[in-house]
Scaffold this motif. Structure first.
Motif, PDB file in Angstrom:
ATOM      1  N   VAL A  41      35.841  42.144  31.441  1.00  0.00           N
ATOM      2  CA  VAL A  41      37.102  42.800  31.785  1.00  0.00           C
ATOM      3  C   VAL A  41      37.437  43.731  30.633  1.00  0.00           C
ATOM      4  O   VAL A  41      37.390  43.332  29.472  1.00  0.00           O
ATOM      5  CB  VAL A  41      38.229  41.759  31.994  1.00  0.00           C
ATOM      6  CG1 VAL A  41      39.556  42.448  32.230  1.00  0.00           C
ATOM      7  CG2 VAL A  41      37.885  40.826  33.143  1.00  0.00           C
ATOM      8  N   ARG A  42      37.748  44.969  30.966  1.00  0.00           N
ATOM      9  CA  ARG A  42      38.082  45.976  29.953  1.00  0.00           C
ATOM     10  C   ARG A  42      39.447  46.577  30.255  1.00  0.00           C
ATOM     11  O   ARG A  42      39.827  46.686  31.426  1.00  0.00           O
ATOM     12  CB  ARG A  42      37.046  47.101  29.945  1.00  0.00           C
ATOM     13  CG  ARG A  42      35.628  46.645  29.752  1.00  0.00           C
ATOM     14  CD  ARG A  42      35.339  46.282  28.313  1.00  0.00           C
ATOM     15  NE  ARG A  42      33.925  45.956  28.148  1.00  0.00           N
ATOM     16  CZ  ARG A  42      33.489  44.811  27.699  1.00  0.00           C
ATOM     17  NH1 ARG A  42      34.322  43.861  27.365  1.00  0.00           N
ATOM     18  NH2 ARG A  42      32.204  44.586  27.574  1.00  0.00           N
ATOM     19  N   ALA A  80      36.661  35.797  29.999  1.00  0.00           N
ATOM     20  CA  ALA A  80      36.592  34.514  30.697  1.00  0.00           C
ATOM     21  C   ALA A  80      37.980  33.992  31.039  1.00  0.00           C
ATOM     22  O   ALA A  80      38.195  33.437  32.117  1.00  0.00           O
ATOM     23  CB  ALA A  80      35.824  33.496  29.855  1.00  0.00           C
ATOM     24  N   THR A  81      38.915  34.193  30.143  1.00  0.00           N
ATOM     25  CA  THR A  81      40.293  33.745  30.395  1.00  0.00           C
ATOM     26  C   THR A  81      40.906  34.509  31.566  1.00  0.00           C
ATOM     27  O   THR A  81      41.619  33.925  32.386  1.00  0.00           O
ATOM     28  CB  THR A  81      41.150  33.964  29.132  1.00  0.00           C
ATOM     29  OG1 THR A  81      40.540  33.262  28.050  1.00  0.00           O
ATOM     30  CG2 THR A  81      42.558  33.466  29.320  1.00  0.00           C
ATOM     31  N   LEU A  82      40.613  35.795  31.666  1.00  0.00           N
ATOM     32  CA  LEU A  82      41.201  36.641  32.709  1.00  0.00           C
ATOM     33  C   LEU A  82      40.566  36.451  34.077  1.00  0.00           C
ATOM     34  O   LEU A  82      41.180  36.774  35.095  1.00  0.00           O
ATOM     35  CB  LEU A  82      41.106  38.116  32.307  1.00  0.00           C
ATOM     36  CG  LEU A  82      41.913  38.510  31.073  1.00  0.00           C
ATOM     37  CD1 LEU A  82      41.524  39.907  30.604  1.00  0.00           C
ATOM     38  CD2 LEU A  82      43.407  38.445  31.380  1.00  0.00           C
ATOM     39  N   ILE A 101      35.028  41.401  42.955  1.00  0.00           N
ATOM     40  CA  ILE A 101      35.498  40.163  42.346  1.00  0.00           C
ATOM     41  C   ILE A 101      36.838  39.807  42.944  1.00  0.00           C
ATOM     42  O   ILE A 101      37.767  40.619  42.947  1.00  0.00           O
ATOM     43  CB  ILE A 101      35.598  40.311  40.811  1.00  0.00           C
ATOM     44  CG1 ILE A 101      34.211  40.528  40.224  1.00  0.00           C
ATOM     45  CG2 ILE A 101      36.271  39.076  40.190  1.00  0.00           C
ATOM     46  CD1 ILE A 101      34.177  40.759  38.730  1.00  0.00           C
ATOM     47  N   ASN A 102      36.917  38.610  43.484  1.00  0.00           N
ATOM     48  CA  ASN A 102      38.167  38.082  44.015  1.00  0.00           C
ATOM     49  C   ASN A 102      38.751  37.201  42.913  1.00  0.00           C
ATOM     50  O   ASN A 102      38.234  36.130  42.630  1.00  0.00           O
ATOM     51  CB  ASN A 102      37.895  37.287  45.291  1.00  0.00           C
ATOM     52  CG  ASN A 102      39.154  36.743  45.908  1.00  0.00           C
ATOM     53  OD1 ASN A 102      40.254  36.913  45.395  1.00  0.00           O
ATOM     54  ND2 ASN A 102      38.990  36.072  47.025  1.00  0.00           N
ATOM     55  N   ASN A 103      39.818  37.692  42.273  1.00  0.00           N
ATOM     56  CA  ASN A 103      40.353  37.046  41.078  1.00  0.00           C
ATOM     57  C   ASN A 103      41.729  36.442  41.350  1.00  0.00           C
ATOM     58  O   ASN A 103      42.697  37.175  41.557  1.00  0.00           O
ATOM     59  CB  ASN A 103      40.440  38.092  39.960  1.00  0.00           C
ATOM     60  CG  ASN A 103      40.845  37.511  38.639  1.00  0.00           C
ATOM     61  OD1 ASN A 103      41.225  36.352  38.538  1.00  0.00           O
ATOM     62  ND2 ASN A 103      40.773  38.328  37.607  1.00  0.00           N
ATOM     63  N   SER A 115      40.326  47.539  39.769  1.00  0.00           N
ATOM     64  CA  SER A 115      41.184  47.223  38.623  1.00  0.00           C
ATOM     65  C   SER A 115      42.296  46.274  39.054  1.00  0.00           C
ATOM     66  O   SER A 115      42.607  46.142  40.226  1.00  0.00           O
ATOM     67  CB  SER A 115      41.749  48.496  37.981  1.00  0.00           C
ATOM     68  OG  SER A 115      42.660  49.141  38.829  1.00  0.00           O
ATOM     69  N   PHE A 116      42.895  45.613  38.054  1.00  0.00           N
ATOM     70  CA  PHE A 116      43.921  44.607  38.336  1.00  0.00           C
ATOM     71  C   PHE A 116      44.836  44.460  37.139  1.00  0.00           C
ATOM     72  O   PHE A 116      44.583  44.977  36.061  1.00  0.00           O
ATOM     73  CB  PHE A 116      43.266  43.252  38.666  1.00  0.00           C
ATOM     74  CG  PHE A 116      42.616  42.591  37.482  1.00  0.00           C
ATOM     75  CD1 PHE A 116      43.268  41.581  36.794  1.00  0.00           C
ATOM     76  CD2 PHE A 116      41.350  42.973  37.046  1.00  0.00           C
ATOM     77  CE1 PHE A 116      42.679  40.959  35.701  1.00  0.00           C
ATOM     78  CE2 PHE A 116      40.758  42.365  35.964  1.00  0.00           C
ATOM     79  CZ  PHE A 116      41.415  41.356  35.296  1.00  0.00           C
ATOM     80  N   SER A 117      45.916  43.748  37.355  1.00  0.00           N
ATOM     81  CA  SER A 117      46.801  43.370  36.235  1.00  0.00           C
ATOM     82  C   SER A 117      47.251  41.942  36.433  1.00  0.00           C
ATOM     83  O   SER A 117      47.049  41.349  37.459  1.00  0.00           O
ATOM     84  CB  SER A 117      47.999  44.309  36.160  1.00  0.00           C
ATOM     85  OG  SER A 117      48.793  44.222  37.314  1.00  0.00           O
TER      86      SER A 117
END
Length: 117
Positions: A41-42, A80-82, A101-103, A115-117
């Motif tokens: 994740v960047r 990994a945390t995100l 990626i389903n986060n 992208s996500f937040s």
């Protein structure tokens, strides 16, 4: 459809059979047995963070490693945390093919899904 879950120090990572099979196929095409899938994740993207996935051979001492159907997945500790509890999906259909990626940690995602937040 079955899913492989792997336990890392920061939570579970899920990789359904379709994603595992596609990553395995791509790794075999590369012809380098030292390669593994790195997910990161960047900062960036229209929602704050963006995903990166690429093949890598260099491990950092603090990387979180897991295995999924014979595929080694490596994530740096901050990423990994995100993405703890996330699922790597692969779809191949009329609209195209690709990974996503389903986060469950994402509170907001952009329209493109990158992208996500």
């Amino acid at each position: 459809m079955s899913t492989t879950s792997t336990e890392g120090s920061s939570g579970r990572w899920h990789c359904p059979d379709a994603a595992t099979a596609k990553v395995t196929e791509l790794l075999e095409e590369e012809g380098n047995p030292e390669l593994f899938l790195r997910v990161a994740v960047r900062p960036g993207g229209c929602s704050g963070f963006s995903y990166e996935m690429f093949f890598d051979t260099e491990l950092a001492e603090d990387d979180v490693q897991s295995g999924s159907g014979g595929v080694k997945v490596v994530v740096d500790p901050a990423s990994a945390t995100l993405i703890a509890g996330a699922t790597l999906e692969y779809k191949d259909g009329l609209q195209g093919a690709g990974f996503s990626i389903n986060n469950p940690n994402a509170t907001r995602t952009c329209g493109c899904g990158q992208s996500f937040s």
